[in-house]
Scaffold this active site. Structure first.
Site, PDB file in Angstrom:
ATOM      1  N   LYS A  54       0.842  -1.200   0.000  1.00  0.00           N
ATOM      2  CA  LYS A  54       0.000   0.000   0.000  1.00  0.00           C
ATOM      3  C   LYS A  54       0.876   1.249   0.000  1.00  0.00           C
ATOM      4  O   LYS A  54       0.623   2.204  -0.733  1.00  0.00           O
ATOM      5  CB  LYS A  54      -0.940  -0.016   1.218  1.00  0.00           C
ATOM      6  CG  LYS A  54      -2.062  -1.038   1.078  1.00  0.00           C
ATOM      7  CD  LYS A  54      -2.884  -1.222   2.337  1.00  0.00           C
ATOM      8  CE  LYS A  54      -3.939  -2.321   2.123  1.00  0.00           C
ATOM      9  NZ  LYS A  54      -4.703  -2.665   3.324  1.00  0.00           N
ATOM     10  N   GLN A  98      -4.837  -1.395   9.490  1.00  0.00           N
ATOM     11  CA  GLN A  98      -4.726  -2.703   8.848  1.00  0.00           C
ATOM     12  C   GLN A  98      -5.346  -3.778   9.741  1.00  0.00           C
ATOM     13  O   GLN A  98      -5.011  -3.903  10.912  1.00  0.00           O
ATOM     14  CB  GLN A  98      -3.242  -3.027   8.576  1.00  0.00           C
ATOM     15  CG  GLN A  98      -3.020  -4.340   7.852  1.00  0.00           C
ATOM     16  CD  GLN A  98      -3.618  -4.363   6.442  1.00  0.00           C
ATOM     17  OE1 GLN A  98      -3.503  -3.398   5.688  1.00  0.00           O
ATOM     18  NE2 GLN A  98      -4.267  -5.460   6.082  1.00  0.00           N
ATOM     19  N   ASP A 121     -11.217   3.049   3.955  1.00  0.00           N
ATOM     20  CA  ASP A 121     -11.652   1.669   3.716  1.00  0.00           C
ATOM     21  C   ASP A 121     -13.163   1.569   3.542  1.00  0.00           C
ATOM     22  O   ASP A 121     -13.668   0.531   3.122  1.00  0.00           O
ATOM     23  CB  ASP A 121     -11.217   0.770   4.890  1.00  0.00           C
ATOM     24  CG  ASP A 121      -9.884   0.078   4.612  1.00  0.00           C
ATOM     25  OD1 ASP A 121      -9.585  -0.169   3.419  1.00  0.00           O
ATOM     26  OD2 ASP A 121      -9.150  -0.205   5.576  1.00  0.00           O
TER      27      ASP A 121
END
Ligand code: NDP
Length: 283
Positions: A54, A98, A121
């Site tokens: 990422k 995460q 997200d």
């Protein structure tokens, strides 16, 4: 018949270029580059790889990534305090925590603490709710990435029967909402579904997000269907496999995504797209 392979790597690379152009346009307008805070807790090797990828992709798109690598012993209170700090920081556009988190931290509490307009997200109930009422704002990366793949291949779900195998909060459920938004007729399957084979056999578009290698059998696939395989499963020999029996499904499908090189790269590219969206929302 042999299916056309959907090249997620190529579509993702093009999307990263699009995001890069969006970042450049911001800079040309005198605005700062978008900034994404990436919080990684503990030393789970798979999570470390995802986070590394990422960050690398952020660089390609001209997005600043701010690394928050925290020890596994970090408490929930400490993590929530960091999220509060990032929520209040005007130099930070997106916040990514995460998953999975260590056992002693409740992921839902953390997800709900992220300011909805920094929720790259798209997992916050506010953003999931907006998707559910046809007013999407920030959309979960993997399902949004799947919709981009379909669009780039000229596949319009409108009026089609879409069957989603898997109903998790991060993939299956938001994927079903995306398909509904795109005017498909949607069926969502999960572990209590009876006669899964018949459900899949009726699908014009099938999205598999189960987490079991080769779980969706090639012989279930309707001839001419579109097969999107979200699954990423590491086999004993170290290779990766999807949730669909790829070779057998390819004999029947019109289009199919490979694993790796299908949905996976789209998830990361869409994260960058969401980060740019976040930046454009508030700065
Ligand atoms: P979860 O384990 O959270 O969810 C799995 C879903 O599959 C659940 O809804 C579950 O049903 C359903 N399921 C399990 N067994 C069956 C069964 N026998 N029949 C029908 N449905 C079943 O997984 P995720 O959604 O997080 O991930 C799914 C896969 O996608 C994994 O391989 C993961 O690695 C991959 N993934 C890939 C990404 C990418 O970028 N390509 C991103 C995220 C995930 P129930 O709800 O009843 O428990």
């Amino acid at each position: 018949m042999s299916a056309q392979i959907i090249d997620g790597k190529a579509v993702a690379a093009a999307l990263i270029e699009e995001v890069r152009a969006g970042v450049d346009a911001r800079l040309a307008a005198g605005k700062r580059a978008p900034a994404l805070a990436v919080i990684l807790i503990g030393d789970d090797p798979a999570s470390a790889v995802y986070v590394r990828n990422k960050k690398k992709s952020c660089e390609k798109a001209g997005i600043r990534s701010l690394a928050w690598d925290l020890p596994a012993s970090t408490t929930q209170e400490e993590l929530l305090a960091i999220v509060d700090q990032l929520n209040a920081d005007n130099e930070v556009d997106g916040i990514l925590v995460q998953l999975p988190l260590p056992e002693h931290i409740d992921p839902q509490a953390v997800i709900e603490r992220i300011a909805p307009h920094k929720d790259v997200d798209g997992f916050h109930p506010y953003n999931m709710g907006r998707l559910a009422i046809k007013m999407p704002l920030l959309r979960p990366c993997t399902p949004r990435g799947v919709m981009t793949l379909l669009e780039k291949y000229g596949i319009d779900p409108k009026g089609k029967k879409a069957v989603i195998v898997g109903a998790s909060n991060i993939v299956g459920r938001p994927q079903a909402l995306e398909m509904l938004l795109a005017r498909a007729t949607v069926t969502v399957c999960h572990s209590a579904t009876e006669n899964l084979a018949a459900e899949v056999a009726a699908a014009d578009i099938v999205v598999a997000a189960v987490g079991k290698p080769g779980f969706v059998k090639g012989e279930w696939v309707k001839p001419g269907a579109v097969v999107i395989d979200v699954g990423i499963n590491r086999l004993a020999d170290g290779t990766l496999a999807g949730d669909v029996e790829f070779a057998q499904a390819s004999e029947r499908a019109a289009f199919i995504t490979p694993v790796p090189g299908g949905v996976g790269p789209m998830t990361i590219a869409t994260l960058l797209q969401n980060t740019l969206d976040c930046a454009n929302l508030h700065a």
